[in-house]
Design an enzyme around this catalytic site. Sequence first.
Site, PDB file in Angstrom:
ATOM      1  N   GLU A   3       6.137   3.432  -1.617  1.00  0.00           N
ATOM      2  CA  GLU A   3       6.140   2.824  -2.949  1.00  0.00           C
ATOM      3  C   GLU A   3       5.172   3.517  -3.893  1.00  0.00           C
ATOM      4  OE1 GLU A   3       2.963   2.198  -1.170  1.00  0.00           O
ATOM      5  OE2 GLU A   3       4.082   0.499  -0.405  1.00  0.00           O
TER       6      GLU A   3
ATOM      7  N   ASP B  82       1.933   4.337  10.909  1.00  0.00           N
ATOM      8  CA  ASP B  82       2.766   4.570   9.731  1.00  0.00           C
ATOM      9  C   ASP B  82       1.974   5.349   8.672  1.00  0.00           C
ATOM     10  OD1 ASP B  82       5.141   3.433  10.599  1.00  0.00           O
ATOM     11  OD2 ASP B  82       4.568   1.416   9.944  1.00  0.00           O
TER      12      ASP B  82
ATOM     13  N   ARG C 282       2.624  -8.323 -18.408  1.00  0.00           N
ATOM     14  CA  ARG C 282       1.164  -8.362 -18.448  1.00  0.00           C
ATOM     15  C   ARG C 282       0.683  -8.979 -17.145  1.00  0.00           C
ATOM     16  NH1 ARG C 282      -2.761  -9.247 -23.249  1.00  0.00           N
ATOM     17  NH2 ARG C 282      -4.693  -9.530 -22.119  1.00  0.00           N
TER      18      ARG C 282
HETATM   19  P1  NAP Z   1      -3.323   0.929   5.567  1.00  0.00           P
HETATM   20  O1  NAP Z   1      -4.246   0.090   4.763  1.00  0.00           O
HETATM   21  O2  NAP Z   1      -3.674   1.297   6.960  1.00  0.00           O
HETATM   22  O3  NAP Z   1      -1.842   0.291   5.537  1.00  0.00           O
HETATM   23  C1  NAP Z   1      -1.613  -1.053   5.525  1.00  0.00           C
HETATM   24  C2  NAP Z   1      -0.632  -1.414   6.631  1.00  0.00           C
HETATM   25  O4  NAP Z   1       0.707  -1.102   6.227  1.00  0.00           O
HETATM   26  C3  NAP Z   1      -0.865  -0.715   7.958  1.00  0.00           C
HETATM   27  O5  NAP Z   1      -0.768  -1.677   8.977  1.00  0.00           O
HETATM   28  C4  NAP Z   1       0.282   0.277   8.010  1.00  0.00           C
HETATM   29  O6  NAP Z   1       0.642   0.618   9.332  1.00  0.00           O
HETATM   30  C5  NAP Z   1       1.371  -0.517   7.331  1.00  0.00           C
HETATM   31  N1  NAP Z   1       2.547   0.202   6.832  1.00  0.00           N
HETATM   32  C6  NAP Z   1       2.616   1.403   6.202  1.00  0.00           C
HETATM   33  N2  NAP Z   1       3.891   1.680   5.883  1.00  0.00           N
HETATM   34  C7  NAP Z   1       4.641   0.644   6.323  1.00  0.00           C
HETATM   35  C8  NAP Z   1       6.027   0.355   6.287  1.00  0.00           C
HETATM   36  N3  NAP Z   1       6.892   1.174   5.694  1.00  0.00           N
HETATM   37  N4  NAP Z   1       6.455  -0.821   6.819  1.00  0.00           N
HETATM   38  C9  NAP Z   1       5.587  -1.677   7.388  1.00  0.00           C
HETATM   39  N5  NAP Z   1       4.269  -1.463   7.447  1.00  0.00           N
HETATM   40  C10 NAP Z   1       3.805  -0.312   6.918  1.00  0.00           C
HETATM   41  O7  NAP Z   1      -3.012   2.253   4.724  1.00  0.00           O
HETATM   42  P2  NAP Z   1      -1.991   3.405   5.157  1.00  0.00           P
HETATM   43  O8  NAP Z   1      -1.789   3.387   6.619  1.00  0.00           O
HETATM   44  O9  NAP Z   1      -2.460   4.644   4.492  1.00  0.00           O
HETATM   45  O10 NAP Z   1      -0.629   2.950   4.461  1.00  0.00           O
HETATM   46  C11 NAP Z   1      -0.471   2.962   3.084  1.00  0.00           C
HETATM   47  C12 NAP Z   1       0.409   1.807   2.754  1.00  0.00           C
HETATM   48  O11 NAP Z   1      -0.330   0.603   2.829  1.00  0.00           O
HETATM   49  C13 NAP Z   1       0.936   1.804   1.337  1.00  0.00           C
HETATM   50  O12 NAP Z   1       2.037   2.649   1.197  1.00  0.00           O
HETATM   51  C14 NAP Z   1       1.254   0.336   1.148  1.00  0.00           C
HETATM   52  O13 NAP Z   1       2.605   0.061   1.481  1.00  0.00           O
HETATM   53  C15 NAP Z   1       0.382  -0.380   2.146  1.00  0.00           C
HETATM   54  N6  NAP Z   1      -0.478  -1.330   1.451  1.00  0.00           N
HETATM   55  C16 NAP Z   1      -0.257  -2.647   1.676  1.00  0.00           C
HETATM   56  C17 NAP Z   1      -0.984  -3.617   0.997  1.00  0.00           C
HETATM   57  C18 NAP Z   1      -0.705  -5.061   1.267  1.00  0.00           C
HETATM   58  O14 NAP Z   1       0.139  -5.346   2.121  1.00  0.00           O
HETATM   59  N7  NAP Z   1      -1.340  -5.969   0.560  1.00  0.00           N
HETATM   60  C19 NAP Z   1      -1.969  -3.231   0.081  1.00  0.00           C
HETATM   61  C20 NAP Z   1      -2.176  -1.871  -0.137  1.00  0.00           C
HETATM   62  C21 NAP Z   1      -1.403  -0.924   0.563  1.00  0.00           C
HETATM   63  P3  NAP Z   1      -0.282   1.539  10.274  1.00  0.00           P
HETATM   64  O15 NAP Z   1      -1.413   0.641  10.723  1.00  0.00           O
HETATM   65  O16 NAP Z   1       0.627   1.908  11.392  1.00  0.00           O
HETATM   66  O17 NAP Z   1      -0.780   2.709   9.483  1.00  0.00           O
END
Ligand code: NAP
Length: 268
Positions: A123, A45, A148
């Site tokens: 997001e 993703d 806050r």
């Molecule tokens: P990452 O750290 O590899 O992403 C975190 C996880 O979110 C990965 O497993 C990714 O899948 C998954 N993911 C991304 N879009 C998704 C969706 N629409 N539905 C379900 N899972 C999804 O970083 P990245 O791959 O660059 O992705 C960035 C995204 O990470 C941000 O947009 C944010 O949504 C997410 N994120 C999540 C958290 C949290 O859950 N606490 C914190 C920061 C960011 P893949 O392994 O297939 O890439």
Amino acid sequence: MKFAIVSKGDERSNKIQATMKQHLIDFDLEYDETTPDLVISVGGDGTFLEAFHQYIHCLSRTSFIGVHTGHLGFYADWTPEEVEKLIIEIAKTPFQVVEYPILEVTIRDQDGGEENRFLALNEATIKTAEGSVVFDVEIKGSHFETFRGDGLCIATPSGSTAYNKALGGGIIHPSLEAIQLTEIASINNRVFRTIGSPLILPKHHTCMLKPIGQKKTFLIAVDHFTKNYSNVKSIQCRVAKERVRFARFRPFPFWDRVRDSFVADDDV
Ligand code: NAP
Ligand code: MN
């Protein structure tokens, strides 16, 4: 039809990229990285998010499709085993297109000089590197609350299964044109009070965040990309007029993807 392929860059993804490229060219499709009709993302993703941002200037003409080389993805929902089938489907164009809503974020600075506009597939989050953020939250022009805490997350429906879900937000079907606001550790006491629950805003219900106090520097993340903004006057969020287009070659309903990703432990 013109196509391009974005790979995660690992050996497995690069191999699939090379195979798909060769086969599609053999089927007389044109490889074109500048104005593709179809962008194929090979990876996860995260790779799909990168592909989306790479082709953000041509969303109205470009459709996306994702192959996953790791676990099942929300955007990357084709398996490496299905690639041959997918190549044949793509070669038989035209294809069906499904559109999902995306988020528009506009950051304005104090002097009214600079205005930065972004589109997010998953997001936007607003945080700070130091202490907590404090801002007035306005919805449709009316003051709603003074927030806050660590920050806020504003998610699209297709992004509702990502960060938003980890923050206790609801999963929204992408046929609903909406954005969702979730709190990141709000401070609630006798002085500060926030709603506490996620808010789901329909199209045209603009949300405006206005920093109060001295602190005007924020860490603003749009999908996988984070940047520091100083001198911020307001951050405006709403459902964008643009949409993301997915090429659809077989049905894989959203709720099936949610189930396969989070509930069922087979097929991952
Ligand atoms: P990452 O750290 O590899 O992403 C975190 C996880 O979110 C990965 O497993 C990714 O899948 C998954 N993911 C991304 N879009 C998704 C969706 N629409 N539905 C379900 N899972 C999804 O970083 P990245 O791959 O660059 O992705 C960035 C995204 O990470 C941000 O947009 C944010 O949504 C997410 N994120 C999540 C958290 C949290 O859950 N606490 C914190 C920061 C960011 P893949 O392994 O297939 O890439
Ligand atoms: Mn990732």
